[in-house]
Design a protein around this motif. Structure first.
Motif, PDB file in Angstrom:
ATOM      1  N   ASP A 374       0.864  -1.173   0.000  1.00  0.00           N
ATOM      2  CA  ASP A 374       0.000   0.000   0.000  1.00  0.00           C
ATOM      3  C   ASP A 374       0.907   1.232   0.000  1.00  0.00           C
ATOM      4  O   ASP A 374       1.393   1.667   1.043  1.00  0.00           O
ATOM      5  CB  ASP A 374      -0.896  -0.030   1.239  1.00  0.00           C
ATOM      6  CG  ASP A 374      -1.906   1.105   1.260  1.00  0.00           C
ATOM      7  OD1 ASP A 374      -1.683   2.117   0.585  1.00  0.00           O
ATOM      8  OD2 ASP A 374      -2.910   0.983   1.979  1.00  0.00           O
ATOM      9  N   LYS A 375       1.180   1.791  -1.185  1.00  0.00           N
ATOM     10  CA  LYS A 375       2.157   2.874  -1.315  1.00  0.00           C
ATOM     11  C   LYS A 375       1.752   4.138  -0.548  1.00  0.00           C
ATOM     12  O   LYS A 375       2.605   4.839   0.006  1.00  0.00           O
ATOM     13  CB  LYS A 375       2.379   3.202  -2.800  1.00  0.00           C
ATOM     14  CG  LYS A 375       3.033   2.062  -3.567  1.00  0.00           C
ATOM     15  CD  LYS A 375       3.225   2.419  -5.035  1.00  0.00           C
ATOM     16  CE  LYS A 375       3.854   1.253  -5.802  1.00  0.00           C
ATOM     17  NZ  LYS A 375       4.018   1.560  -7.244  1.00  0.00           N
ATOM     18  N   ASP A 376       0.475   4.415  -0.520  1.00  0.00           N
ATOM     19  CA  ASP A 376       0.002   5.599   0.190  1.00  0.00           C
ATOM     20  C   ASP A 376       0.259   5.459   1.688  1.00  0.00           C
ATOM     21  O   ASP A 376       0.717   6.408   2.343  1.00  0.00           O
ATOM     22  CB  ASP A 376      -1.488   5.804  -0.068  1.00  0.00           C
ATOM     23  CG  ASP A 376      -2.025   7.057   0.606  1.00  0.00           C
ATOM     24  OD1 ASP A 376      -1.482   8.146   0.348  1.00  0.00           O
ATOM     25  OD2 ASP A 376      -2.969   6.941   1.408  1.00  0.00           O
ATOM     26  N   ALA A 377      -0.005   4.259   2.234  1.00  0.00           N
ATOM     27  CA  ALA A 377       0.232   4.026   3.665  1.00  0.00           C
ATOM     28  C   ALA A 377       1.723   4.094   3.986  1.00  0.00           C
ATOM     29  O   ALA A 377       2.118   4.603   5.044  1.00  0.00           O
ATOM     30  CB  ALA A 377      -0.340   2.674   4.073  1.00  0.00           C
ATOM     31  N   VAL A 556      -2.214   3.061  13.439  1.00  0.00           N
ATOM     32  CA  VAL A 556      -3.677   2.977  13.414  1.00  0.00           C
ATOM     33  C   VAL A 556      -4.262   4.267  12.831  1.00  0.00           C
ATOM     34  O   VAL A 556      -5.176   4.235  11.998  1.00  0.00           O
ATOM     35  CB  VAL A 556      -4.233   2.726  14.829  1.00  0.00           C
ATOM     36  CG1 VAL A 556      -5.757   2.865  14.830  1.00  0.00           C
ATOM     37  CG2 VAL A 556      -3.833   1.336  15.315  1.00  0.00           C
ATOM     38  N   LYS A 557      -3.721   5.409  13.246  1.00  0.00           N
ATOM     39  CA  LYS A 557      -4.210   6.695  12.736  1.00  0.00           C
ATOM     40  C   LYS A 557      -3.958   6.831  11.239  1.00  0.00           C
ATOM     41  O   LYS A 557      -4.771   7.389  10.498  1.00  0.00           O
ATOM     42  CB  LYS A 557      -3.535   7.843  13.492  1.00  0.00           C
ATOM     43  CG  LYS A 557      -3.959   7.966  14.943  1.00  0.00           C
ATOM     44  CD  LYS A 557      -3.169   9.047  15.661  1.00  0.00           C
ATOM     45  CE  LYS A 557      -3.520   9.096  17.151  1.00  0.00           C
ATOM     46  NZ  LYS A 557      -2.667  10.091  17.883  1.00  0.00           N
ATOM     47  N   ILE A 558      -2.820   6.329  10.794  1.00  0.00           N
ATOM     48  CA  ILE A 558      -2.491   6.396   9.365  1.00  0.00           C
ATOM     49  C   ILE A 558      -3.485   5.589   8.540  1.00  0.00           C
ATOM     50  O   ILE A 558      -3.801   5.931   7.398  1.00  0.00           O
ATOM     51  CB  ILE A 558      -1.052   5.869   9.143  1.00  0.00           C
ATOM     52  CG1 ILE A 558      -0.039   6.881   9.662  1.00  0.00           C
ATOM     53  CG2 ILE A 558      -0.797   5.564   7.666  1.00  0.00           C
ATOM     54  CD1 ILE A 558       1.377   6.342   9.708  1.00  0.00           C
ATOM     55  N   GLY A 559      -3.968   4.508   9.121  1.00  0.00           N
ATOM     56  CA  GLY A 559      -4.937   3.672   8.407  1.00  0.00           C
ATOM     57  C   GLY A 559      -4.315   2.457   7.749  1.00  0.00           C
ATOM     58  O   GLY A 559      -4.697   2.087   6.643  1.00  0.00           O
TER      59      GLY A 559
END
Length: 570
Positions: A374-377, A556-559
């Motif tokens: 997941d590149k965005d994460a 967790v906040k990052i998703g």
């Protein structure tokens, strides 16, 4: 909502959230994939039967994992035809490939049905069998002279059931006779189609191993599989034993373990079965083979190497093959995505007869798994937790190099007689060892010209960032507990630190020396054959401190997405 009398534990709203925000896909190859399209037609026909075998094996794994798995999956599939709630629950069931599982985020398992929990002995043992009763029964059976039956109970290839006030073991080939016979038929047809002589030979041996109650047949199949280097197709029946938490408890009972040792009875955890099918990627495989060339050299550098024999270099021959694979199917154990998914494997494991009788090992790498980041994460994680000066060194391909070192690391070090003696802690210590071998030996690949100094920094950085944990791991998660151990070790010895903004800093000069130190300590734990020393080592370095809580809360906040859905097209 009830499915076959069992109430769903997750609301439809909760399932919506899990699927929309927390689920990531791993896309296996399609019929349009060049590596598949370019195969001769006979090899494509062989693959169709290998995929059919894989799908049958999934039912076997479901049965091994939980006594209600198959019934509740069938109920979900039927209800999903008319109920969106059931359809969503089925998707989560399929991510776990079972009724429950850890997700790598929450401390406790996610349970799809109310009151339906995972048992320590899975379905390998009766669900109502406690550890205390298990030990008492084994002891009484030994006292009655039932050595042969106890040996079967403690075999890695049996399902155990009650028999009066005793236990009885049923070999997999008997318990799963219907499924194994169907799988063997598919393998025989696949063997008819493939034109690769070595692969054809292996499939024949593997088919026979499924229908004969004879560990020698598994040994012969494993030995024929382990030498496959140039075959165009990949087929593996995975037999790993991380899930069985019941059998290893025997090693925690000194009196009982001594009785077994006196009788020459080994304690082997149960094998959870799965199948991997794919097409070998030649370019990726060529890269692996450059690392293979260094293994004899690395074996000589292992701490205390004079105190044990390393199977991989027995007799002066390097008994290790390696392939990179584009995946068509992952079923059974491979599809139990409970907080993670396998990126590569080094098999057979040390407890298998093929290894004990001098056979070699084979590493298989999963291209579609490692390419599913997941590149965005990842971007958010770097920005939140890593010093800006280190961002340049984060590289997913460097993670692949680390994994190559990890899988090779399993083939180095003490043999099974040392590792298995650690009981419940053997997997955690071994996974820690494989990680540590990879990083400690990485400078040797620089000396050999396989990687350069910048890539070395990329491997170090990417590996350390991969150790950021979303929750405190449990012992049943040996890879993640291993991450916690060496992360804390690096912190304690000053190879890594966190600045005033709680962002990672790395001391690249200090790190190699620290890694050699933890490698030596890890090998000493394995050589001790002491579960107590293994437990002490794990306890010492698996503390969950403020920095871990900060990292977990941030992730967790990052998703970060904790659920994995495998999308297969064959």
């Amino acid at each position: 909502m009830k499915i076959n009398g069992y109430e769903l534990n997750l609301t439809e709203e909760k399932l919506d959230d899990m699927i929309s925000r927390q689920l990531r896909n791993i896309e296996l190859i399609t019929p349009e994939f060049d590596g598949y399209k370019n195969l001769p037609e006979n090899e494509k026909k062989a693959l169709a039967h290998l995929v059919a075998a894989a799908n049958i094996m999934n039912d076997v794994s479901l049965e091994q994992d939980h006594p209600l798995n198959r019934m509740l999956k069938a109920g979900l599939e039927d209800a999903a035809k008319t109920s969106s709630h059931a359809a969503k629950a089925l998707r989560i069931f399929n991510t776990f490939n079972g009724v429950a599982g850890l997700n790598g985020l929450d401390a406790e398992p996610i349970e799809i049905f109310k009151g339906v929990k995972i048992f320590p002995g899975r379905n390998f043992y009766p669900s109502d069998l406690s550890v205390g009763e298990f030990h008492k029964i084994i002891k009484k059976m030994l006292e009655k002279g039932k050595k042969v039956e106890v040996k079967k109970i403690l075999s890695g290839r049996t399902m155990v059931r009650r028999s009066g006030d005793e236990l009885k073991a049923v070999d997999y080939t008997e318990y799963f006779a219907k499924e194994f016979s169907a799988i063997a038929n598919e393998l025989e047809v696949a063997a008819h189609y493939t034109q690769d002589a070595a692969f054809k030979d292996f499939l024949g041996w593997q088919a026979q191993a499924l229908i004969q109650n004879n560990e020698d047949m598994d040994m012969l199949a494993d030995k024929h599989w382990a030498v496959l280097q140039d075959s165009p197709l990949e087929f593996t029946i995975g037999r790993e034993n991380y899930d069985d938490e019941m059998t290893p408890t025997i090693c925690e009972n000194p009196e009982l373990k001594a009785m077994l040792d006196d009788l020459g009875i080994e304690v082997n955890s149960k094998d959870m079965l799965g199948i991997r099918v794919g097409v070998v990627n030649k370019k990726g495989t060529d890269l692996l083979l450059t690392f293979k060339e260094q293994m004899k050299h690395l074996a000589k550098l292992m701490p205390h190497s004079d105190k044990y024999a390393q199977n991989v270099v027995g007799g002066g021959e390097l008994k290790q093959t390696m392939v990179d694979v584009d995946l068509m199917a992952l079923t059974g154990d491979y599809a139990q995505c409970r907080g993670a998914i396998t990126t590569a494997q080094n098999l057979p494991n040390d407890d298998k007869l093929a290894i004990k009788t001098g056979g070699g090992r084979r590493n298989v790498y999963h291209r579609q798994v490692r390419m599913s980041q997941d590149k965005d994460a990842v971007k958010k994680k770097l920005e939140a937790l890593v010093s800006p000066s280190l961002h340049q060194y984060y590289n997913p391909e460097a993670d692949h190099i680390f994994v190559i070192g990890h899988e090779n690391g399993h083939s180095l070090g003490p043999d099974s007689s040392f590792k298995n003696s650690l009981g419940l802690y053997k997997h955690t210590i071994e996974e820690n060892k494989a990680d540590v071998v990879s990083i400690a030996m990485m400078p040797e690949y620089v000396k050999a010209g396989i990687i350069d100094e910048r890539t070395l920094k990329e491997v170090y950085t990417t590996w350390i960032i991969r150790m950021f944990l979303k929750s405190r791991p449990q012992l049943i998660q040996p890879h993640r507990v291993g991450d916690l151990i060496h992360f804390n070790y690096l912190l304690e010895h000053g190879a890594i630190s966190f600045n005033a903004d709680n962002k990672l800093e790395i001391d690249f000069e200090k790190l190699p020396k620290v890694m050699n130190k933890i490698l030596e300590e890890t090998i000493e734990v394995q050589l001790s054959k002491s579960p107590d020393k293994a437990k002490s080592f794990i306890d010492k370095y698996s503390a969950w401190s403020d920095i871990h809580r900060y990292i977990a809360d941030t992730l967790v906040k990052i998703g970060i997405k904790p659920y994995i859905e495998i999308k297969a097209y064959f």
